[in-house]
Structure formats: C-alpha cells, structure tokens
Scaffold this motif. Structure first.
Motif, PDB file in Angstrom:
ATOM      1  N   ILE A  10      74.060   5.626  28.146  1.00 13.31           N
ATOM      2  CA  ILE A  10      73.962   7.093  27.907  1.00 13.31           C
ATOM      3  C   ILE A  10      74.944   7.289  26.476  1.00 13.31           C
ATOM      4  CG2 ILE A  10      74.945   9.419  28.912  1.00 13.31           C
ATOM      5  CD1 ILE A  10      74.445   7.994  31.672  1.00 13.31           C
ATOM      6  N   THR A  11      74.066   8.122  25.686  1.00 20.21           N
ATOM      7  CA  THR A  11      74.736   8.728  24.330  1.00 20.21           C
ATOM      8  C   THR A  11      74.731   9.996  24.281  1.00 20.21           C
ATOM      9  OG1 THR A  11      72.597   8.623  23.298  1.00 20.21           O
ATOM     10  CG2 THR A  11      73.766   6.730  23.349  1.00 20.21           C
ATOM     11  N   GLU A  12      74.105  10.983  25.134  1.00 21.82           N
ATOM     12  CA  GLU A  12      74.375  12.373  25.118  1.00 21.82           C
ATOM     13  C   GLU A  12      73.949  12.987  26.315  1.00 21.82           C
ATOM     14  OE1 GLU A  12      72.343  15.944  22.637  1.00 21.82           O
ATOM     15  OE2 GLU A  12      71.567  13.863  21.987  1.00 21.82           O
ATOM     16  N   VAL A  13      74.903  13.964  26.563  1.00 24.44           N
ATOM     17  CA  VAL A  13      74.815  14.706  28.046  1.00 24.44           C
ATOM     18  C   VAL A  13      74.816  16.476  27.443  1.00 24.44           C
ATOM     19  CG1 VAL A  13      75.694  15.194  29.984  1.00 24.44           C
ATOM     20  CG2 VAL A  13      75.895  12.865  29.192  1.00 24.44           C
ATOM     21  N   THR A  14      73.901  17.070  28.003  1.00 23.41           N
ATOM     22  CA  THR A  14      73.855  18.264  27.977  1.00 23.41           C
ATOM     23  C   THR A  14      74.056  19.168  29.267  1.00 23.41           C
ATOM     24  OG1 THR A  14      72.953  18.373  25.630  1.00 23.41           O
ATOM     25  CG2 THR A  14      72.933  20.445  26.778  1.00 23.41           C
ATOM     26  N   ILE A  15      74.707  20.021  29.344  1.00 20.77           N
ATOM     27  CA  ILE A  15      74.690  20.811  30.441  1.00 20.77           C
ATOM     28  C   ILE A  15      74.341  22.530  29.885  1.00 20.77           C
ATOM     29  CG2 ILE A  15      76.093  19.426  32.038  1.00 20.77           C
ATOM     30  CD1 ILE A  15      78.592  21.310  31.408  1.00 20.77           C
ATOM     31  N   SER A  16      73.737  23.293  30.885  1.00 20.22           N
ATOM     32  CA  SER A  16      73.377  24.286  30.894  1.00 20.22           C
ATOM     33  C   SER A  16      73.480  25.365  32.031  1.00 20.22           C
ATOM     34  CB  SER A  16      71.733  24.568  30.230  1.00 20.22           C
ATOM     35  OG  SER A  16      71.585  23.571  29.208  1.00 20.22           O
ATOM     36  N   SER A  17      74.085  26.382  31.755  1.00 18.85           N
ATOM     37  CA  SER A  17      74.037  27.482  32.919  1.00 18.85           C
ATOM     38  C   SER A  17      73.147  28.656  32.729  1.00 18.85           C
ATOM     39  CB  SER A  17      75.492  27.953  32.867  1.00 18.85           C
ATOM     40  OG  SER A  17      75.487  29.002  34.304  1.00 18.85           O
ATOM     41  N   VAL A  18      72.218  28.731  33.749  1.00 16.35           N
ATOM     42  CA  VAL A  18      70.984  29.404  33.443  1.00 16.35           C
ATOM     43  C   VAL A  18      71.016  30.384  34.853  1.00 16.35           C
ATOM     44  CG1 VAL A  18      68.483  29.830  33.581  1.00 16.35           C
ATOM     45  CG2 VAL A  18      69.414  27.818  32.486  1.00 16.35           C
ATOM     46  N   THR A  19      70.969  31.758  34.494  1.00 14.30           N
ATOM     47  CA  THR A  19      71.080  33.109  35.470  1.00 14.30           C
ATOM     48  C   THR A  19      69.646  33.336  35.567  1.00 14.30           C
ATOM     49  OG1 THR A  19      73.305  33.694  34.883  1.00 14.30           O
ATOM     50  CG2 THR A  19      71.697  35.205  36.182  1.00 14.30           C
ATOM     51  N   ALA A  70      81.748  28.091  38.040  1.00 10.04           N
ATOM     52  CA  ALA A  70      82.787  26.929  38.550  1.00 10.04           C
ATOM     53  C   ALA A  70      82.012  25.643  38.531  1.00 10.04           C
ATOM     54  CB  ALA A  70      83.231  27.302  39.949  1.00 10.04           C
ATOM     55  N   GLN A  71      80.597  25.711  38.774  1.00  9.55           N
ATOM     56  CA  GLN A  71      79.973  24.319  38.820  1.00  9.55           C
ATOM     57  C   GLN A  71      79.683  23.979  37.272  1.00  9.55           C
ATOM     58  OE1 GLN A  71      76.310  24.880  40.557  1.00  9.55           O
ATOM     59  NE2 GLN A  71      76.990  24.824  42.834  1.00  9.55           N
ATOM     60  N   PHE A  72      79.470  25.078  36.530  1.00  9.81           N
ATOM     61  CA  PHE A  72      79.074  24.711  35.063  1.00  9.81           C
ATOM     62  C   PHE A  72      80.662  24.174  34.561  1.00  9.81           C
ATOM     63  CE2 PHE A  72      79.491  25.802  30.444  1.00  9.81           C
ATOM     64  CZ  PHE A  72      78.499  25.314  30.185  1.00  9.81           C
ATOM     65  N   ALA A  73      81.779  24.799  34.734  1.00 14.38           N
ATOM     66  CA  ALA A  73      83.039  24.369  34.261  1.00 14.38           C
ATOM     67  C   ALA A  73      83.423  23.020  34.903  1.00 14.38           C
ATOM     68  CB  ALA A  73      84.289  25.469  34.686  1.00 14.38           C
ATOM     69  N   HIS A  74      83.055  22.725  35.985  1.00  8.20           N
ATOM     70  CA  HIS A  74      83.514  21.377  36.534  1.00  8.20           C
ATOM     71  C   HIS A  74      82.530  20.330  35.843  1.00  8.20           C
ATOM     72  CE1 HIS A  74      85.294  18.464  39.082  1.00  8.20           C
ATOM     73  NE2 HIS A  74      84.060  18.263  39.671  1.00  8.20           N
ATOM     74  N   ALA A  75      81.176  20.663  35.765  1.00  5.19           N
ATOM     75  CA  ALA A  75      80.561  19.724  35.038  1.00  5.19           C
ATOM     76  C   ALA A  75      80.848  19.614  33.571  1.00  5.19           C
ATOM     77  CB  ALA A  75      78.896  20.490  35.136  1.00  5.19           C
ATOM     78  N   GLN A  76      81.279  20.426  33.079  1.00  5.31           N
ATOM     79  CA  GLN A  76      81.827  20.394  31.669  1.00  5.31           C
ATOM     80  C   GLN A  76      82.931  19.530  31.541  1.00  5.31           C
ATOM     81  OE1 GLN A  76      82.294  24.028  29.695  1.00  5.31           O
ATOM     82  NE2 GLN A  76      83.532  23.146  28.020  1.00  5.31           N
ATOM     83  N   GLU A  77      83.768  19.285  32.665  1.00  4.48           N
ATOM     84  CA  GLU A  77      84.933  18.423  32.604  1.00  4.48           C
ATOM     85  C   GLU A  77      84.342  17.000  32.804  1.00  4.48           C
ATOM     86  OE1 GLU A  77      88.749  20.335  34.426  1.00  4.48           O
ATOM     87  OE2 GLU A  77      86.919  20.284  35.790  1.00  4.48           O
ATOM     88  N   GLY A 108      81.356  20.067  48.755  1.00  7.73           N
ATOM     89  CA  GLY A 108      81.353  21.375  48.137  1.00  7.73           C
ATOM     90  C   GLY A 108      81.088  21.191  46.747  1.00  7.73           C
ATOM     91  N   LEU A 109      81.826  22.288  45.999  1.00  8.67           N
ATOM     92  CA  LEU A 109      81.634  22.499  44.668  1.00  8.67           C
ATOM     93  C   LEU A 109      81.778  21.141  43.644  1.00  8.67           C
ATOM     94  CD1 LEU A 109      82.653  25.574  42.416  1.00  8.67           C
ATOM     95  CD2 LEU A 109      82.941  23.479  41.911  1.00  8.67           C
ATOM     96  N   SER A 110      82.705  20.436  44.046  1.00  8.62           N
ATOM     97  CA  SER A 110      82.764  19.103  43.236  1.00  8.62           C
ATOM     98  C   SER A 110      81.652  18.404  43.202  1.00  8.62           C
ATOM     99  CB  SER A 110      84.202  18.285  43.781  1.00  8.62           C
ATOM    100  OG  SER A 110      83.934  17.992  45.121  1.00  8.62           O
ATOM    101  N   VAL A 111      80.949  18.031  44.368  1.00  5.27           N
ATOM    102  CA  VAL A 111      79.844  17.094  44.377  1.00  5.27           C
ATOM    103  C   VAL A 111      78.643  18.153  43.824  1.00  5.27           C
ATOM    104  CG1 VAL A 111      80.861  15.637  46.287  1.00  5.27           C
ATOM    105  CG2 VAL A 111      79.266  17.382  46.963  1.00  5.27           C
ATOM    106  N   GLN A 112      78.529  19.265  43.929  1.00  4.27           N
ATOM    107  CA  GLN A 112      77.397  20.030  43.612  1.00  4.27           C
ATOM    108  C   GLN A 112      77.388  20.142  42.221  1.00  4.27           C
ATOM    109  OE1 GLN A 112      78.291  23.764  45.381  1.00  4.27           O
ATOM    110  NE2 GLN A 112      77.977  22.969  47.563  1.00  4.27           N
TER     111      GLN A 112
END
Length: 378
Positions: A10-19, A70-77, A108-112
């Motif tokens: 894995i060389t790249e990971v992008t996360i996006s938060s969509v409303t 919060a999901q986005f923030a945790h995924a960013q970590e 909960g949120l951690s595994v989500q």
C-alpha cells in the motif's frame, strides 16, 4: 516481513468525509418518543487505497445524526498504519489498526472508522482477482431477496406510505417494511392493517419498532401483530436486551429480528448465545467491516439463523449472496447519488453485477458533497 511473500504494498490512502443530504427529514419512533431529532443527512466516510502495483480499492462507513466528524478524525489517525502493508493481508491489517487505537476500545466509533479501510481492502482483493466480491467470497446465489424501508417512516401519512409501497413493488422490490413504535399503539395497528389490506397477504411485510417498546409493550404488540403474518418484527426492545429478545423469540410465532445497532462481532455472538434473534441483522460498517461481518455470518450459520443485513445495500448485497440460507437485503435509495452505478432489481430480488469488487465508483456528486479530505503516501 518476508519480501518474497509480499505480493504488493500500500502506497497511498485517501479518506473523504461526505455529507449526504436527505430530501426530507426522516422520523421513526425514536423521534416521536423524543429521544432523537429528525434525520436530515448522513455522514459518509470513504476510504480509497492505492498500491505499488496500481491496484485500488474503495470502502465506506457512515454515521447518522452524530459521529461523522469523529469517524473522519479517527480514520485520519489510522491511515498511516496501512502504508507499506501488503493489501492481501487483510486480517493482519485489521488487527494492526485495532491495536493502533486500543485505548478507544474494540467496538463503536473506533471500528466504524476501521470499517472503511477493511471494505476497501476487500474491494481491492476482489478487483485483483477480477471477480465480484460475492464470487470471491463464494456466492450461493446471484441475487438476493430485497425489501424497501425508505417509504415506511412514521413521518409519512398513511396515504403516502401506501403509494410508496405500491411503487416499490412495481419496481421489482420484493417486500415492504413499516416503521412502528408510535406512542399510540392504535396508530401502529391502523397503519399495518391499511398496508396489509392494500397489498394483500402474499406480499412480505415487516415492521420495525426501533427499540422503543419496553418488555410489557413488546409482548402486547407482538401478540397483536401475530394475525398479520409478518415476515418479522424488528428491534422490539433495546438492542442490548438480549434476554428480553430471547423471551419474545420463544413466545411468538412471528420471527424476531435485531442486531443492526450492535457494534462488534462479539456483541453479535452474545445476542446469538442468548437466543435473542430468529433473524440477525449485522451492519458491516458498524461492526468494523467485512472481516468481522464474515465471523458473524459463520456464527449465524452455525445457529441456523436467517440473515438480513442492515442498510448499505452496495456492500451487503455481496455478503448476503455468500450466506448459506436465503437472506434479505434492505433497499434504501439514499446512497444512489454517491455512485455512478445502479443495482439491478427485478422480480423481488437484487442482483449483483459482473463488475469486479463491489462494482461501484464514486460520482461527481459525491465529490461535490465532500467536506473534508486527507491523504497519506509512502
């Protein structure tokens, strides 16, 4: 890590938060009892994983009413943890992500947040194999029975519910689910009576109380609903009242369905050990992705239980198709604007396509609704 056994990295990971905005505010029994506000949007977390060999995978998770940022923030970590890993080592990566955030728990949120990455890895693995995900998992069927929920919410007058139900059936959907749990039980009975009389006895009909009955009310309502020949009664009690659900299972002929609010495979195991469901309703994004969902499926199969995954049909269609017993998939059209593709629905069943992986790509509209994005690269 043995370099000879590493297929790719894995060389790249992008996360996006969509409303995702909803056309109208949605109300179920939780709103009428004052526990929640109407739902006007869904926060969707996308994860896109790229590899050295040029493979890509797309995964998602979601949150209703609260939790999206919060999901986005945790995924960013967590995103940097994936860099350099072999994307085929999905179980190893899942454990590594979980331990990276051990202080916030295993549900909960951690595994989500982890779910979006896990689903992306399975999508990538199936694409590499050139197979739809269902085929990679070992499909028992090419289509799954489906039922509509989005037309049966309590905010809608009964005339609209009846119209939406007929439209759903005309478009090939196989069953109809109504929200119940109104503070006035007479309203529930009147609405179910109206729909059953309109659609006839042969149409599969489900009801969902969204956890809003106490044990006495649940017994009374389950008894009142027995003559309607319902396919199931969903979440009659608090999601964690496993013993209470078990008593309903042993008392009434109408099947009891629950599980959508549980947030780990371990909680589903508790539910099944207690005998608290005839039909289990795991939600892959809520329990940590496809990897823990497969564990839940194996447990449910051992217990000879039926399966009806909750929400996110784009993922659950593939998983349900790989279940040994004939399952159900929930039809919500809410996510349609997020993807370029449409699922084929006909004769009461939802069909997965021949496209590899999940068979979906993000739309321009999904990108336009993006409120935050973060990328990490090796």
């Amino acid at each position: 890590m043995n370099a000879a056994s590493t297929m790719d990295r894995i060389t790249e990971v992008t996360i996006s938060s969509v409303t995702l905005p909803l056309p109208t505010g949605i109300s179920d029994a939780k709103v009428l009892t004052g526990r929640q506000r109407p739902m006007t949007e869904v926060a969707v977390l996308f994860a896109e994983i790229g590899t050295e060999a040029g493979c890509t995978g797309l995964g998602l998770s979601y949150a209703k009413r609260a939790g999206g940022p919060a999901q986005f923030a945790h995924a960013q970590e967590l995103a940097p943890v994936l860099l350099g890993a072999d994307p085929s080592d999905i179980a190893k990566i899942w454990d590594k992500l979980l331990w990276a955030a051990a202080s916030v728990g295993r549900s909960g949120l951690s595994v989500q947040a982890i779910a979006a990455f896990d689903i992306a890895l399975w999508d990538l693995k199936a694409k590499r194999a050139g197979l739809p995900l269902a085929k990679l998992l070992g499909a028992h069927r090419d289509s799954v029975r489906c039922y509509n929920t989005s037309g049966g919410f309590l905010h809608a007058p009964i005339e609209e519910v009846l119209e939406r139900a007929e439209e759903s059936l005309a478009h090939g959907i196989g069953g109809i689910k109504l929200k119940v749990g109104h503070p006035d039980s007479a309203v529930d009975l009147a609405r179910v009576t109206a729909v059953r009389e309109k659609l006839g006895d042969q149409v599969p009909l489900m009801v969902d109380a969204n956890q809003q009955w106490d044990r006495a009310t649940a017994r009374r309502m389950c008894r009142a609903f027995e003559p309607f020949g319902l396919t199931w009664i969903e979440e009659p009690l608090d999601a964690y009242d496993f013993d209470g659900h078990a008593r309903l299972v042993s008392t009434f002929d109408t099947p009891i369905a629950t599980g959508e609010m549980l947030t780990s495979a371990a909680q589903h195991a508790q539910l099944m050990r207690a005998g608290g469901a005839d039909i289990v309703q795991p939600d892959a994004p809520r329990i940590g992705g496809i990897s823990p969902f497969l564990r839940v499926m194996a447990l449910a199969d051992q217990e000879n239980l039926q399966l009806a995954p909750h929400f996110v049909r784009e993922v659950h269609l593939h998983l349900a198709a790989a279940y040994a017993r004939e399952p159900w998939v929930e039809h919500f059209e809410w996510f349609d604007p997020l993807f370029n593709e449409r699922l084929d629905i006909a004769d009461g069943r939802m069909h997965f396509s021949a496209r590899p992986g999940l068979g979906i790509t993000r739309s321009d509209q999904a990108r336009a609704w993006t409120v935050a994005e973060h990328s990490v690269r090796a």
